[in-house]
Design a protein around this motif. Structure first.
Motif, PDB file in Angstrom:
ATOM      1  N   ARG A  13      49.935  44.914  41.045  1.00 35.35           N
ATOM      2  CA  ARG A  13      50.041  46.080  42.012  1.00 35.35           C
ATOM      3  C   ARG A  13      48.710  46.540  42.196  1.00 35.35           C
ATOM      4  N   ALA A  14      47.984  46.045  42.885  1.00 28.08           N
ATOM      5  CA  ALA A  14      46.500  45.963  43.154  1.00 28.08           C
ATOM      6  C   ALA A  14      46.295  45.475  44.595  1.00 28.08           C
ATOM      7  N   THR A  15      45.024  45.858  45.191  1.00 23.78           N
ATOM      8  CA  THR A  15      44.690  45.416  46.420  1.00 23.78           C
ATOM      9  C   THR A  15      44.047  43.950  46.368  1.00 23.78           C
ATOM     10  N   LEU A  16      43.934  43.200  47.198  1.00 20.43           N
ATOM     11  CA  LEU A  16      43.319  41.778  47.116  1.00 20.43           C
ATOM     12  C   LEU A  16      41.881  41.833  46.598  1.00 20.43           C
ATOM     13  N   ASP A  17      41.145  42.770  47.245  1.00 18.72           N
ATOM     14  CA  ASP A  17      39.649  42.768  46.602  1.00 18.72           C
ATOM     15  C   ASP A  17      39.675  43.465  45.074  1.00 18.72           C
ATOM     16  N   GLU A  18      40.444  44.034  44.683  1.00 16.80           N
ATOM     17  CA  GLU A  18      40.740  44.772  43.209  1.00 16.80           C
ATOM     18  C   GLU A  18      40.785  43.452  42.417  1.00 16.80           C
ATOM     19  N   GLN A  24      36.675  37.373  39.689  1.00 20.45           N
ATOM     20  CA  GLN A  24      35.367  36.534  39.931  1.00 20.45           C
ATOM     21  C   GLN A  24      34.059  37.010  39.465  1.00 20.45           C
ATOM     22  N   ASP A  25      33.968  38.307  39.024  1.00 19.03           N
ATOM     23  CA  ASP A  25      32.764  38.790  38.487  1.00 19.03           C
ATOM     24  C   ASP A  25      32.922  38.228  36.868  1.00 19.03           C
ATOM     25  N   PRO A  26      31.951  37.519  36.674  1.00 16.55           N
ATOM     26  CA  PRO A  26      31.926  37.004  35.396  1.00 16.55           C
ATOM     27  C   PRO A  26      31.986  38.158  34.220  1.00 16.55           C
ATOM     28  N   SER A  27      31.168  39.428  34.454  1.00 17.64           N
ATOM     29  CA  SER A  27      31.198  40.183  33.429  1.00 17.64           C
ATOM     30  C   SER A  27      32.425  40.832  33.384  1.00 17.64           C
ATOM     31  N   TRP A  32      39.022  40.570  30.157  1.00 20.01           N
ATOM     32  CA  TRP A  32      40.374  40.336  30.189  1.00 20.01           C
ATOM     33  C   TRP A  32      40.948  38.895  29.773  1.00 20.01           C
ATOM     34  N   ASP A  33      39.977  37.947  29.907  1.00 15.54           N
ATOM     35  CA  ASP A  33      40.524  36.552  29.706  1.00 15.54           C
ATOM     36  C   ASP A  33      40.152  36.165  28.223  1.00 15.54           C
ATOM     37  N   VAL A  34      41.081  36.004  27.507  1.00 11.43           N
ATOM     38  CA  VAL A  34      40.652  35.810  25.900  1.00 11.43           C
ATOM     39  C   VAL A  34      40.296  34.193  25.598  1.00 11.43           C
ATOM     40  N   ARG A  35      40.211  33.312  26.684  1.00  9.57           N
ATOM     41  CA  ARG A  35      39.697  31.845  26.756  1.00  9.57           C
ATOM     42  C   ARG A  35      38.408  31.895  26.950  1.00  9.57           C
ATOM     43  N   PHE A  36      37.756  32.946  26.981  1.00  9.64           N
ATOM     44  CA  PHE A  36      36.335  33.078  27.234  1.00  9.64           C
ATOM     45  C   PHE A  36      35.476  34.067  26.503  1.00  9.64           C
ATOM     46  N   SER A  37      34.301  34.031  25.921  1.00 13.40           N
ATOM     47  CA  SER A  37      33.663  35.057  25.267  1.00 13.40           C
ATOM     48  C   SER A  37      32.627  35.541  26.286  1.00 13.40           C
ATOM     49  N   ARG A  38      31.804  34.601  26.735  1.00 15.61           N
ATOM     50  CA  ARG A  38      30.699  34.760  27.669  1.00 15.61           C
ATOM     51  C   ARG A  38      30.824  33.864  28.946  1.00 15.61           C
ATOM     52  N   ILE A  39      30.327  34.246  30.041  1.00 15.93           N
ATOM     53  CA  ILE A  39      30.286  33.477  31.238  1.00 15.93           C
ATOM     54  C   ILE A  39      28.987  33.947  31.942  1.00 15.93           C
ATOM     55  N   THR A  40      27.902  32.658  31.998  1.00 18.71           N
ATOM     56  CA  THR A  40      26.670  33.029  32.348  1.00 18.71           C
ATOM     57  C   THR A  40      26.392  32.328  33.701  1.00 18.71           C
ATOM     58  N   PRO A  41      26.227  32.700  34.684  1.00 24.87           N
ATOM     59  CA  PRO A  41      25.972  31.822  36.195  1.00 24.87           C
ATOM     60  C   PRO A  41      24.513  31.400  35.924  1.00 24.87           C
ATOM     61  N   SER A  69      32.518  26.267  40.066  1.00 19.21           N
ATOM     62  CA  SER A  69      33.605  27.039  40.887  1.00 19.21           C
ATOM     63  C   SER A  69      33.270  27.269  42.283  1.00 19.21           C
ATOM     64  N   ILE A  70      34.410  27.342  42.980  1.00 18.72           N
ATOM     65  CA  ILE A  70      33.785  27.842  44.589  1.00 18.72           C
ATOM     66  C   ILE A  70      35.333  28.455  44.963  1.00 18.72           C
ATOM     67  N   GLY A  71      34.963  29.832  45.629  1.00 18.13           N
ATOM     68  CA  GLY A  71      35.958  30.378  46.217  1.00 18.13           C
ATOM     69  C   GLY A  71      36.173  30.343  47.728  1.00 18.13           C
ATOM     70  N   GLU A  72      37.276  30.644  48.089  1.00 17.74           N
ATOM     71  CA  GLU A  72      37.419  30.609  49.495  1.00 17.74           C
ATOM     72  C   GLU A  72      38.149  32.211  49.779  1.00 17.74           C
ATOM     73  N   THR A  73      37.692  33.149  50.819  1.00 19.55           N
ATOM     74  CA  THR A  73      37.861  34.387  50.901  1.00 19.55           C
ATOM     75  C   THR A  73      38.610  34.555  52.147  1.00 19.55           C
ATOM     76  N   SER A  74      38.701  33.725  53.181  1.00 18.12           N
ATOM     77  CA  SER A  74      39.162  34.102  54.513  1.00 18.12           C
ATOM     78  C   SER A  74      40.025  32.604  54.714  1.00 18.12           C
ATOM     79  N   ARG A  75      41.258  32.351  54.199  1.00 17.21           N
ATOM     80  CA  ARG A  75      42.107  31.568  54.498  1.00 17.21           C
ATOM     81  C   ARG A  75      42.777  31.879  55.831  1.00 17.21           C
TER      82      ARG A  75
END
Length: 205
Positions: A13-18, A24-27, A32-41, A69-75
């Motif tokens: 229950r949140a907005t699409l942007d939220e 999508q923001d690595p920081s 929240w994702d326990v599969r990663f400890s750090r992601i550095t672009p 990774s690559i994102g699509e924001t306007s399908r």
């Protein structure tokens, strides 16, 4: 890779942007994702794909790898997607080459956030044990994200130890998430076309 892959879905229950920003923001992602400890672009490709390096720390070893990774924001259908490939040369990693996607679908009560992915097993026959754990960790993380965006409780409040606690109170639960793809298809059957066109991580095709 696995016969069906790993699939997890939840409705937030949140907005699409939220949801997009939190994932999508690595920081924000590593919160929240326990599969990663750090992601550095690191770098970007001419078509907009983002390369990065990742870490997963444990008390005895840190796994490091490369991703893209690559994102699509306007399908046209109003959804968004993000496609991913990752790899590691770490012989101690239970996950080696992998690929998958995230899908963001507006629904009546929020955003249906789902993932489908698969990977080459790094521990051979032991993947029969590893794969259910990886699927569980993905679902637990998705519910951790949901609680954060719906209640404002920061995800760091819930460590993995909370998953095994029996006291009352709201906490992340993997059981709240869907774990079977629609129509019982394989997890990658609904992957966006961007996944097939995505270059290999690490700077080569």
């Amino acid at each position: 890779m696995g016969a069906r892959g790993i699939y997890v879905a939840t409705t937030i229950r949140a907005t699409l942007d939220e949801v997009w920003t939190a994932t999508q923001d690595p920081s924000q992602h590593v919160r929240w994702d326990v599969r990663f400890s750090r992601i550095t672009p690191t770098t970007s490709t001419p078509d907009g794909a983002a390369r990065f390096v990742y870490e997963r720390r444990t008390p005895v070893h840190t796994v490091r790898g490369d991703g893209i990774s690559i994102g699509e924001t306007s399908r046209p259908d109003g959804t968004r997607t993000s496609a991913l490939r990752f790899t590691t040369h770490d012989r101690l990693s239970p996950l080696r080459d992998g690929r998958g996607y995230w899908r963001y679908e507006p629904v009546d009560d929020g955003i249906r956030f789902s993932t489908g992915y698969d990977y080459a097993a790094g521990w051979g026959p032991l993947d029969v044990i590893v794969r259910p754990i990886v699927g569980w960790a993905t679902a637990w993380s998705f519910d951790r994200l949901r609680l954060w965006l719906e209640t404002g409780v920061e995800p760091e409040r819930y460590s993995l130890w909370h998953a095994f606690a029996f006291w009352r109170g709201d906490r992340p639960r993997a059981s709240r998430c869907e774990r079977v793809p629609p129509h019982r298809r394989r997890a990658l059957d609904d992957a966006p076309a961007t996944l097939a066109a995505l270059p290999a991580p690490g700077g080569t095709r």
